[in-house]
Write a protein that holds these residues in place. Structure first.
Motif, PDB file in Angstrom:
ATOM      1  N   THR A 184       0.851  -1.181   0.000  1.00  0.00           N
ATOM      2  CA  THR A 184       0.000   0.000   0.000  1.00  0.00           C
ATOM      3  C   THR A 184       0.888   1.233   0.000  1.00  0.00           C
ATOM      4  N   VAL A 185       0.644   2.142  -0.961  1.00  0.00           N
ATOM      5  CA  VAL A 185       1.492   3.321  -1.137  1.00  0.00           C
ATOM      6  C   VAL A 185       0.640   4.578  -1.013  1.00  0.00           C
ATOM      7  N   THR A 186       1.130   5.556  -0.232  1.00  0.00           N
ATOM      8  CA  THR A 186       0.449   6.835  -0.071  1.00  0.00           C
ATOM      9  C   THR A 186       1.157   7.907  -0.888  1.00  0.00           C
ATOM     10  N   THR A 187       0.382   8.615  -1.712  1.00  0.00           N
ATOM     11  CA  THR A 187       0.908   9.706  -2.539  1.00  0.00           C
ATOM     12  C   THR A 187       0.034  10.935  -2.322  1.00  0.00           C
ATOM     13  N   MET A 188       0.429  12.055  -2.946  1.00  0.00           N
ATOM     14  CA  MET A 188      -0.399  13.261  -2.889  1.00  0.00           C
ATOM     15  C   MET A 188      -1.737  13.057  -3.578  1.00  0.00           C
ATOM     16  N   ALA A 189      -1.798  12.070  -4.484  1.00  0.00           N
ATOM     17  CA  ALA A 189      -3.036  11.796  -5.222  1.00  0.00           C
ATOM     18  C   ALA A 189      -3.939  10.809  -4.486  1.00  0.00           C
ATOM     19  N   GLY A 190      -3.466  10.255  -3.342  1.00  0.00           N
ATOM     20  CA  GLY A 190      -4.263   9.304  -2.586  1.00  0.00           C
ATOM     21  C   GLY A 190      -3.444   8.112  -2.124  1.00  0.00           C
ATOM     22  N   THR A 191      -4.110   7.202  -1.428  1.00  0.00           N
ATOM     23  CA  THR A 191      -3.485   5.967  -0.949  1.00  0.00           C
ATOM     24  C   THR A 191      -3.990   4.802  -1.793  1.00  0.00           C
ATOM     25  N   PHE A 192      -3.052   3.980  -2.284  1.00  0.00           N
ATOM     26  CA  PHE A 192      -3.399   2.950  -3.248  1.00  0.00           C
ATOM     27  C   PHE A 192      -2.824   1.595  -2.847  1.00  0.00           C
ATOM     28  N   PRO A 193      -3.663   0.538  -2.749  1.00  0.00           N
ATOM     29  CA  PRO A 193      -3.118  -0.820  -2.746  1.00  0.00           C
ATOM     30  C   PRO A 193      -2.457  -1.037  -4.104  1.00  0.00           C
ATOM     31  N   SER A 194      -1.244  -1.601  -4.113  1.00  0.00           N
ATOM     32  CA  SER A 194      -0.464  -1.622  -5.339  1.00  0.00           C
ATOM     33  C   SER A 194       0.188  -2.965  -5.605  1.00  0.00           C
ATOM     34  N   LEU A 195       0.415  -3.232  -6.895  1.00  0.00           N
ATOM     35  CA  LEU A 195       1.193  -4.370  -7.346  1.00  0.00           C
ATOM     36  C   LEU A 195       2.593  -3.871  -7.679  1.00  0.00           C
ATOM     37  N   VAL A 196       3.612  -4.506  -7.124  1.00  0.00           N
ATOM     38  CA  VAL A 196       4.995  -4.072  -7.316  1.00  0.00           C
ATOM     39  C   VAL A 196       5.622  -4.898  -8.428  1.00  0.00           C
ATOM     40  N   VAL A 197       6.042  -4.207  -9.487  1.00  0.00           N
ATOM     41  CA  VAL A 197       6.543  -4.859 -10.686  1.00  0.00           C
ATOM     42  C   VAL A 197       8.004  -4.482 -10.889  1.00  0.00           C
ATOM     43  N   LYS A 198       8.823  -5.472 -11.260  1.00  0.00           N
ATOM     44  CA  LYS A 198      10.243  -5.227 -11.469  1.00  0.00           C
ATOM     45  C   LYS A 198      10.682  -5.742 -12.834  1.00  0.00           C
ATOM     46  N   PRO A 199      11.183  -4.847 -13.715  1.00  0.00           N
ATOM     47  CA  PRO A 199      11.841  -5.306 -14.942  1.00  0.00           C
ATOM     48  C   PRO A 199      13.262  -5.768 -14.618  1.00  0.00           C
ATOM     49  N   PHE A 200      13.717  -6.833 -15.257  1.00  0.00           N
ATOM     50  CA  PHE A 200      15.091  -7.273 -15.054  1.00  0.00           C
ATOM     51  C   PHE A 200      15.568  -7.996 -16.306  1.00  0.00           C
ATOM     52  N   ARG A 201      16.864  -8.147 -16.400  1.00  0.00           N
ATOM     53  CA  ARG A 201      17.441  -8.811 -17.557  1.00  0.00           C
ATOM     54  C   ARG A 201      18.321  -9.961 -17.092  1.00  0.00           C
ATOM     55  N   GLU A 202      17.918 -11.171 -17.439  1.00  0.00           N
ATOM     56  CA  GLU A 202      18.693 -12.375 -17.132  1.00  0.00           C
ATOM     57  C   GLU A 202      19.157 -12.381 -15.680  1.00  0.00           C
ATOM     58  N   GLY A 203      18.240 -11.968 -14.797  1.00  0.00           N
ATOM     59  CA  GLY A 203      18.549 -11.996 -13.373  1.00  0.00           C
ATOM     60  C   GLY A 203      19.375 -10.832 -12.883  1.00  0.00           C
TER      61      GLY A 203
END
Length: 224
Positions: free
Chosen positions: A162-181
């Motif tokens: 859950t992340v709080t910003t100036m635009a509101g508080t949002f339950p969130s999915l955390v996504v990570k781009p990576f290359r070959e680990g």
């Protein structure tokens, strides 16, 4: 509404504004905007614009004024065209890229490379990933294109926060781009994107770990 894509979580005119900080210090503002959905040679193209600017006092030390425009296939959201206007300190660079999938080539400032798959630029991902299921632990394969070379990489949905910003508080999915680990970015950096876990799937926070610190884009304002 986007051409033939009424079920999507975004539409023309959406503009997301971010506060940018560097290692906890206010650095500037950035925005992601859907400019239009146009018809060119019987192909519908979604025009996305990213702008990043430093603000005072950092701008007095190191001014940044970047604009990247990218045109995506309106249906499948792969990259078709991209222009970059980079102004960072004394560094200036302009580039124009056109991708011709029928001819299997991509041309940037007159230089041509052969392609054999659909390509995504970094900014298209902020929209494409809003249209597909993001399941924790699952990995998705992509081919990234920065105008010069094609880089295979993966994206993993790591967790929920859950992340709080100036635009509101949002339950969130955390996504990570990576290359070959390993890390994806050329400057040894690492990126994480927080998408709101709701019908809009907004990119509400973007963190880029750099060699000498961490840059954070945090949602300030939403114009849907």
């Amino acid at each position: 509404m986007l051409h033939g894509q009424s079920a999507r979580p975004f539409q023309v005119g959406e503009r997301l504004t971010y506060n940018v900080s560097f290692t906890g210090i206010t650095a500037g503002q950035a925005s992601l905007e859907i400019v239009n959905d146009s018809d060119e040679n019987n192909y519908h193209q979604l025009h996305i614009r990213f702008i990043a600017k430093t603000t005072f006092p950092l701008s007095a030390i190191y001014a940044i004024n970047d604009q990247i425009d990218t045109w995506l296939d309106s249906k499948n959201l792969y990259t078709k065209k991209m222009t970059k206007k980079i102004r960072e300190g004394n560094y200036k660079k302009d580039s124009n890229t056109t991708i011709d999938y029928d001819q299997s080539i991509a041309i940037t400032n007159g230089d041509t490379i052969i392609i054999d798959q659909f390509l995504h630029d970094s900014y298209s991902l902020f929209y494409y990933l809003r249209t597909i299921p993001l399941n924790i632990g699952e990995t998705i394969n992509f081919a990234a294109f920065d105008g010069k070379k094609i880089t295979p990489f993966q994206i993993i949905t790591k967790t929920k926060e859950t992340v709080t910003t100036m635009a509101g508080t949002f339950p969130s999915l955390v996504v990570k781009p990576f290359r070959e680990g390993t890390t994806l970015l050329k400057n040894k950096g690492d990126m994480m994107i927080w998408f709101s876990d709701d019908k809009n799937r907004l990119p509400i926070q973007i963190r880029i770990k750099l060699k000498y610190g961490s840059m954070l884009l945090k949602l300030k304002d939403i114009n849907l």
